[in-house]
Design a protein around this motif. Structure first.
Motif, PDB file in Angstrom:
ATOM      1  N   LEU A  28       0.850  -1.187   0.000  1.00 28.50           N
ATOM      2  CA  LEU A  28       0.000   0.000   0.000  1.00 28.50           C
ATOM      3  C   LEU A  28       0.885   1.235   0.000  1.00 28.50           C
ATOM      4  CD1 LEU A  28      -2.924   1.072   0.371  1.00 28.50           C
ATOM      5  CD2 LEU A  28      -2.492   0.999   2.822  1.00 28.50           C
ATOM      6  N   MET A  29       0.603   2.176  -0.908  1.00 33.07           N
ATOM      7  CA  MET A  29       1.407   3.391  -1.021  1.00 33.07           C
ATOM      8  C   MET A  29       0.498   4.614  -1.111  1.00 33.07           C
ATOM      9  SD  MET A  29       3.872   1.995  -4.039  1.00 33.07           S
ATOM     10  CE  MET A  29       2.847   0.622  -4.560  1.00 33.07           C
ATOM     11  N   SER A  30       0.979   5.713  -0.582  1.00 38.47           N
ATOM     12  CA  SER A  30       0.302   6.981  -0.783  1.00 38.47           C
ATOM     13  C   SER A  30       0.489   7.359  -2.250  1.00 38.47           C
ATOM     14  CB  SER A  30       0.925   8.024   0.130  1.00 38.47           C
ATOM     15  OG  SER A  30       0.271   9.240  -0.024  1.00 38.47           O
ATOM     16  N   TRP A  31      -0.498   8.020  -2.834  1.00 37.10           N
ATOM     17  CA  TRP A  31      -0.464   8.327  -4.264  1.00 37.10           C
ATOM     18  C   TRP A  31      -0.799   9.804  -4.429  1.00 37.10           C
ATOM     19  CZ3 TRP A  31      -4.781   7.271  -8.170  1.00 37.10           C
ATOM     20  CH2 TRP A  31      -4.275   7.205  -9.482  1.00 37.10           C
ATOM     21  N   THR A  32      -0.086  10.522  -5.292  1.00 36.33           N
ATOM     22  CA  THR A  32      -0.196  11.977  -5.355  1.00 36.33           C
ATOM     23  C   THR A  32      -1.454  12.554  -6.022  1.00 36.33           C
ATOM     24  OG1 THR A  32       1.198  12.004  -7.328  1.00 36.33           O
ATOM     25  CG2 THR A  32       2.279  12.376  -5.224  1.00 36.33           C
ATOM     26  N   PRO A  33      -2.084  11.922  -7.016  1.00 35.18           N
ATOM     27  CA  PRO A  33      -3.242  12.588  -7.639  1.00 35.18           C
ATOM     28  C   PRO A  33      -4.331  12.943  -6.630  1.00 35.18           C
ATOM     29  CG  PRO A  33      -2.533  10.780  -9.008  1.00 35.18           C
ATOM     30  CD  PRO A  33      -1.759  10.682  -7.725  1.00 35.18           C
ATOM     31  N   LYS A  34      -4.845  14.160  -6.772  1.00 31.59           N
ATOM     32  CA  LYS A  34      -5.908  14.642  -5.875  1.00 31.59           C
ATOM     33  C   LYS A  34      -7.261  14.671  -6.582  1.00 31.59           C
ATOM     34  CE  LYS A  34      -3.001  16.696  -2.591  1.00 31.59           C
ATOM     35  NZ  LYS A  34      -2.359  15.483  -2.201  1.00 31.59           N
ATOM     36  N   LYS A  35      -7.230  14.679  -7.913  1.00 34.50           N
ATOM     37  CA  LYS A  35      -8.463  14.649  -8.699  1.00 34.50           C
ATOM     38  C   LYS A  35      -8.211  13.824  -9.959  1.00 34.50           C
ATOM     39  CE  LYS A  35      -7.575  19.132 -10.824  1.00 34.50           C
ATOM     40  NZ  LYS A  35      -6.456  19.776 -10.263  1.00 34.50           N
ATOM     41  N   PHE A  36      -9.271  13.460 -10.650  1.00 32.45           N
ATOM     42  CA  PHE A  36      -9.148  12.531 -11.768  1.00 32.45           C
ATOM     43  C   PHE A  36      -8.224  13.063 -12.869  1.00 32.45           C
ATOM     44  CE2 PHE A  36     -10.451  10.360 -15.642  1.00 32.45           C
ATOM     45  CZ  PHE A  36     -10.316   9.050 -15.223  1.00 32.45           C
ATOM     46  N   SER A  37      -8.264  14.348 -13.126  1.00 30.21           N
ATOM     47  CA  SER A  37      -7.424  14.909 -14.189  1.00 30.21           C
ATOM     48  C   SER A  37      -5.928  14.835 -13.862  1.00 30.21           C
ATOM     49  CB  SER A  37      -7.829  16.350 -14.499  1.00 30.21           C
ATOM     50  OG  SER A  37      -7.675  17.155 -13.349  1.00 30.21           O
ATOM     51  N   ASP A  38      -5.580  14.595 -12.579  1.00 31.70           N
ATOM     52  CA  ASP A  38      -4.169  14.434 -12.190  1.00 31.70           C
ATOM     53  C   ASP A  38      -3.616  13.049 -12.536  1.00 31.70           C
ATOM     54  OD1 ASP A  38      -4.275  16.969 -11.093  1.00 31.70           O
ATOM     55  OD2 ASP A  38      -4.559  16.251  -9.029  1.00 31.70           O
ATOM     56  N   ILE A  39      -4.488  12.121 -12.903  1.00 33.08           N
ATOM     57  CA  ILE A  39      -4.036  10.762 -13.204  1.00 33.08           C
ATOM     58  C   ILE A  39      -3.476  10.743 -14.625  1.00 33.08           C
ATOM     59  CG2 ILE A  39      -4.675   8.330 -13.394  1.00 33.08           C
ATOM     60  CD1 ILE A  39      -6.969   8.936 -11.432  1.00 33.08           C
ATOM     61  N   THR A  40      -2.178  10.494 -14.721  1.00 31.33           N
ATOM     62  CA  THR A  40      -1.488  10.477 -16.008  1.00 31.33           C
ATOM     63  C   THR A  40      -0.600   9.235 -16.067  1.00 31.33           C
ATOM     64  OG1 THR A  40       0.417  11.675 -15.156  1.00 31.33           O
ATOM     65  CG2 THR A  40      -1.401  13.013 -16.049  1.00 31.33           C
ATOM     66  N   SER A  41       0.029   9.039 -17.210  1.00 32.62           N
ATOM     67  CA  SER A  41       0.973   7.923 -17.322  1.00 32.62           C
ATOM     68  C   SER A  41       2.143   8.123 -16.353  1.00 32.62           C
ATOM     69  CB  SER A  41       1.462   7.758 -18.762  1.00 32.62           C
ATOM     70  OG  SER A  41       2.023   8.951 -19.234  1.00 32.62           O
ATOM     71  N   ASP A  42       2.526   9.366 -16.081  1.00 34.44           N
ATOM     72  CA  ASP A  42       3.594   9.626 -15.101  1.00 34.44           C
ATOM     73  C   ASP A  42       3.174   9.217 -13.695  1.00 34.44           C
ATOM     74  OD1 ASP A  42       5.424  10.549 -16.937  1.00 34.44           O
ATOM     75  OD2 ASP A  42       4.874  12.658 -16.664  1.00 34.44           O
ATOM     76  N   SER A  43       1.920   9.480 -13.331  1.00 37.01           N
ATOM     77  CA  SER A  43       1.463   9.125 -11.984  1.00 37.01           C
ATOM     78  C   SER A  43       1.331   7.613 -11.809  1.00 37.01           C
ATOM     79  CB  SER A  43       0.135   9.815 -11.656  1.00 37.01           C
ATOM     80  OG  SER A  43      -0.915   9.280 -12.418  1.00 37.01           O
ATOM     81  N   LEU A  44       1.286   6.892 -12.931  1.00 37.63           N
ATOM     82  CA  LEU A  44       1.209   5.428 -12.885  1.00 37.63           C
ATOM     83  C   LEU A  44       2.498   4.777 -13.385  1.00 37.63           C
ATOM     84  CD1 LEU A  44      -2.426   5.000 -14.269  1.00 37.63           C
ATOM     85  CD2 LEU A  44      -1.671   4.702 -11.904  1.00 37.63           C
ATOM     86  N   SER A  45       3.569   5.564 -13.477  1.00 35.57           N
ATOM     87  CA  SER A  45       4.822   5.070 -14.054  1.00 35.57           C
ATOM     88  C   SER A  45       5.457   3.934 -13.257  1.00 35.57           C
ATOM     89  CB  SER A  45       5.824   6.217 -14.223  1.00 35.57           C
ATOM     90  OG  SER A  45       6.162   6.756 -12.961  1.00 35.57           O
ATOM     91  N   ILE A  46       5.065   3.752 -12.006  1.00 35.45           N
ATOM     92  CA  ILE A  46       5.599   2.641 -11.215  1.00 35.45           C
ATOM     93  C   ILE A  46       5.341   1.298 -11.889  1.00 35.45           C
ATOM     94  CG2 ILE A  46       3.522   2.376  -9.786  1.00 35.45           C
ATOM     95  CD1 ILE A  46       5.450   1.802  -7.436  1.00 35.45           C
TER      96      ILE A  46
END
Length: 168
Positions: A80-98
């Motif tokens: 389980l990890m904290s994740w930075t996006p605060k709203k749906f538009s913040d979800i990008t390929s960079d935010s899921l790059s892990i």
């Protein structure tokens, strides 16, 4: 034959049962009725201690294995990890790059959009598919429940969840 005779009785009993009021604390739905007509079975309560289990969601976070977490979460198997996006538009390929480096690659990514299901940008969808994962997009309440079920089954599943109070 006896089961066939009792089935209409059981159906009538379920239909006549009073509806339960919706709780303010947004508890996740029980799986009892999904697997059995009897209240003795609740698979979610029998999950091993080392397995992640979403127990509750709020407008600002989640309760996982008895611990309250604020904000968005990224889960994979039992990590389980904290994740930075605060709203749906913040979800990008960079935010899921892990997921570019994670091995083994999860078979499915459950994307919890907050209160409402949102359309996924084709570029983001392409990125997720290019990692080898399938994508399931749900509101965060159902995403947490789906994660519980698939993780309990031992599937290689990941979830990226925004708090339920997030809406576009």
């Amino acid at each position: 034959m006896a089961v066939r005779q009792r089935l209409p009785e059981l159906i009538r009993a379920l239909k006549s049962a009073p509806a339960r009021p919706v709780a303010k604390n947004h508890l996740l739905p029980s799986l009892r009725r999904a697997f059995s007509l009897y209240d003795q079975i609740n698979l979610i309560d029998n999950v091993p201690d080392d397995q992640l289990r979403f127990q509750r969601y709020t407008d600002t976070g989640f309760r996982v294995n008895g611990v309250e977490y604020e904000g968005s979460l990224l889960c994979y198997g039992n990590f389980l990890m904290s994740w930075t996006p605060k709203k749906f538009s913040d979800i990008t390929s960079d935010s899921l790059s892990i997921f570019r480096t994670m091995r083994p690659v999860p078979e499915i990514l459950i994307l919890g959009c907050g209160r409402h299901i949102e359309p996924v940008d084709p570029e983001l969808r392409h990125f997720i598919c290019s990692t080898g994962m399938k994508l399931e997009v749900l509101d965060s309440r159902n995403a947490a429940s789906t994660y519980n079920i698939l993780n309990e089954e031992g599937r290689m599943v990941a979830a990226a969840l925004l708090p339920y109070g997030v809406s576009s």
